[in-house]
Write a protein that holds these residues in place. Structure first.
Motif, short mmCIF file in Angstrom:
data_model
loop_
_atom_site.label_atom_id
_atom_site.label_comp_id
_atom_site.label_asym_id
_atom_site.label_seq_id
_atom_site.Cartn_x
_atom_site.Cartn_y
_atom_site.Cartn_z
N LYS A 101 0.85 -1.30 0.08
CA LYS A 101 0.16 -0.01 0.03
C LYS A 101 0.93 1.20 -0.07
CE LYS A 101 -3.79 2.34 2.36
NZ LYS A 101 -4.72 2.34 3.57
N TRP A 102 1.99 1.18 0.69
CA TRP A 102 2.92 2.24 0.84
C TRP A 102 3.44 2.59 -0.34
CZ3 TRP A 102 7.84 2.34 -0.15
CH2 TRP A 102 8.88 3.45 -0.03
N LEU A 103 4.04 1.40 -1.36
CA LEU A 103 4.66 1.74 -2.49
C LEU A 103 3.56 2.09 -3.34
CD1 LEU A 103 6.96 1.10 -4.36
CD2 LEU A 103 6.19 -1.31 -4.52
N LEU A 104 2.45 1.86 -3.56
CA LEU A 104 1.28 2.37 -4.41
C LEU A 104 1.12 3.96 -4.49
CD1 LEU A 104 -1.28 -0.52 -4.41
CD2 LEU A 104 -0.20 0.26 -6.30
N CYS A 105 1.26 4.26 -2.99
CA CYS A 105 0.78 5.65 -2.60
C CYS A 105 1.99 6.37 -2.94
CB CYS A 105 0.72 5.81 -1.09
SG CYS A 105 -0.96 5.18 -0.57
N GLU A 106 3.38 6.02 -2.97
CA GLU A 106 4.53 6.74 -3.39
C GLU A 106 4.33 7.04 -4.78
OE1 GLU A 106 6.62 8.22 -1.34
OE2 GLU A 106 5.29 8.03 0.23
N PHE A 107 4.37 5.82 -5.39
CA PHE A 107 4.31 5.77 -6.88
C PHE A 107 3.38 6.82 -7.37
CE2 PHE A 107 3.23 4.46 -11.24
CZ PHE A 107 4.19 3.84 -11.70
N ALA A 108 1.93 6.77 -6.89
CA ALA A 108 1.07 7.66 -7.48
C ALA A 108 1.38 9.19 -7.11
CB ALA A 108 -0.06 7.30 -6.72
N ASP A 109 2.11 9.39 -5.94
CA ASP A 109 2.42 10.69 -5.59
C ASP A 109 3.69 11.15 -6.60
OD1 ASP A 109 2.26 12.99 -3.76
OD2 ASP A 109 4.40 12.18 -3.22
N TYR A 110 4.73 10.33 -6.55
CA TYR A 110 5.58 10.55 -7.32
C TYR A 110 5.32 10.86 -8.86
CZ TYR A 110 10.47 10.83 -9.42
OH TYR A 110 11.57 11.17 -10.14
N TYR A 111 4.63 9.97 -9.53
CA TYR A 111 4.31 10.17 -10.82
C TYR A 111 3.00 10.95 -11.30
CZ TYR A 111 8.18 7.20 -11.92
OH TYR A 111 9.25 6.44 -12.22
N GLU A 112 2.53 11.36 -10.22
CA GLU A 112 1.16 12.38 -10.35
C GLU A 112 0.01 11.57 -10.81
OE1 GLU A 112 2.53 15.77 -12.54
OE2 GLU A 112 3.96 16.47 -10.88
N VAL A 113 -0.04 10.33 -10.71
CA VAL A 113 -1.30 9.69 -10.81
C VAL A 113 -2.26 10.17 -9.98
CG1 VAL A 113 -2.43 7.30 -11.11
CG2 VAL A 113 0.05 7.80 -11.61
N SER A 114 -3.47 10.75 -10.35
CA SER A 114 -4.59 11.11 -9.60
C SER A 114 -5.25 10.30 -8.79
CB SER A 114 -5.60 11.95 -10.46
OG SER A 114 -6.27 10.90 -11.22
#
Length: 285
Positions: A101-114
């Motif tokens: 879950k942490w990895l998904l949140c970090e990925f979405a935040d870094y790559y600006e996935v809404s």
């Protein structure tokens, strides 16, 4: 989404067109130069066009290596699928947690996935295995709330609108299942519903509360349409319940057999079953 290329003559009359899905470009991004067929309006191939794809990053954008939004959402989808496989995602294990879950949140935040996209993509997987249970309905409600608000504020892109439309259809089907079988809901059953006619509990099933909240999120309960849809669900619930009660008396209906009631034992059995039917239906009310 697709890239539409039209071929026109000197008088600007369209002689053919090529439709290039954006997804196919993103999936084969290393193949930068490709040929695409050009079709006439009769869907006959009349030629080909060569398309060369180039990607450039300005200094202001060069803080990280990021592709187009389509590429980033595709990468997020792959990561989400990996997370679900790793955590054995299924109808009774819907929540992602821990490092994934942490990895998904970090990925979405870094790559600006809404957030709307991440919620909708996660929701699309949930709806494929959704059950009429409290945990499932609460999770669906939590994921949909910010998305519905974003739609009201007109902040959804075309891709998100498309996913939301599909999810809404599935959510409506789930709600119909809940309301049409609300007396058969069973949190201990793998499917969320009991197959047998159980004693009616004193309290409402736990799944009903989030189901009502979810219904109110998608419908205006004060409007006539919203009330009519819910009314039809409850009418079907009564019909289904009544039909299940009457199954045991079908053999004694005159349309099935005229001679079955000649036997005194059959008459006694029929009387007892009809008596139980009346008691059961009265207890439903």
């Amino acid at each position: 989404d697709a890239l539409l290329i039209e071929v026109q003559d000197t008088k600007h009359n369209t002689q053919g067109q090529a439709v290039i899905p954006i997804l196919s470009i993103a999936e084969n991004f290393n193949d930068k130069t490709r040929w695409w067929p050009i079709y006439h309006e009769e869907h006959k191939c009349i030629g080909k066009i060569q398309l060369s794809i180039a990607c450039s990053i300005t200094n202001e954008e060069g803080n990280g290596i990021k592709g187009s939004p389509v590429v980033e959402t595709l990468a997020y989808d792959l990561l989400l699928e990996a997370a679900m496989r790793a955590q054995q995602f299924h109808s009774r294990n819907l929540c992602l947690h821990g490092s994934w879950k942490w990895l998904l949140c970090e990925f979405a935040d870094y790559y600006e996935v809404s957030q709307c996209y991440t919620n909708l993509r996660y929701l699309s997987y949930i709806m494929n295995v959704a059950t009429p249970t409290k945990d499932c309905l609460e999770l669906v409600l939590d994921l949909l709330l910010p998305v519905i608000k974003a739609r009201s504020d007109k902040r959804l892109n075309r891709q998100e609108k498309s996913i939301l439309l599909e999810c809404e259809t599935q959510v409506e089907s789930l709600l119909a299942n809940v309301f049409e079988n609300y007396k058969s809901l069973d949190k201990l059953s793998p499917t969320g519903m009991s197959d047998s006619l159980t004693t009616i509990p004193d309290a409402a099933p736990p799944a009903l509360a989030p189901a009502v909240q979810l219904y109110c999120l998608l419908h205006d309960i004060l409007a006539q349409d919203g009330q009519t849809i819910l009314q039809k669900y409850l009418q079907r619930a009564a019909q289904k319940r009544c039909r299940r009660h009457m199954l045991e008396t079908d053999e004694f209906m005159p349309t099935n057999s005229e001679s079955v009631l000649v036997d005194p034992v059959a008459i006694t059995t029929a009387y007892l079953k009809m008596k139980n039917l009346c008691i059961n239906i009265s207890s439903e009310i």
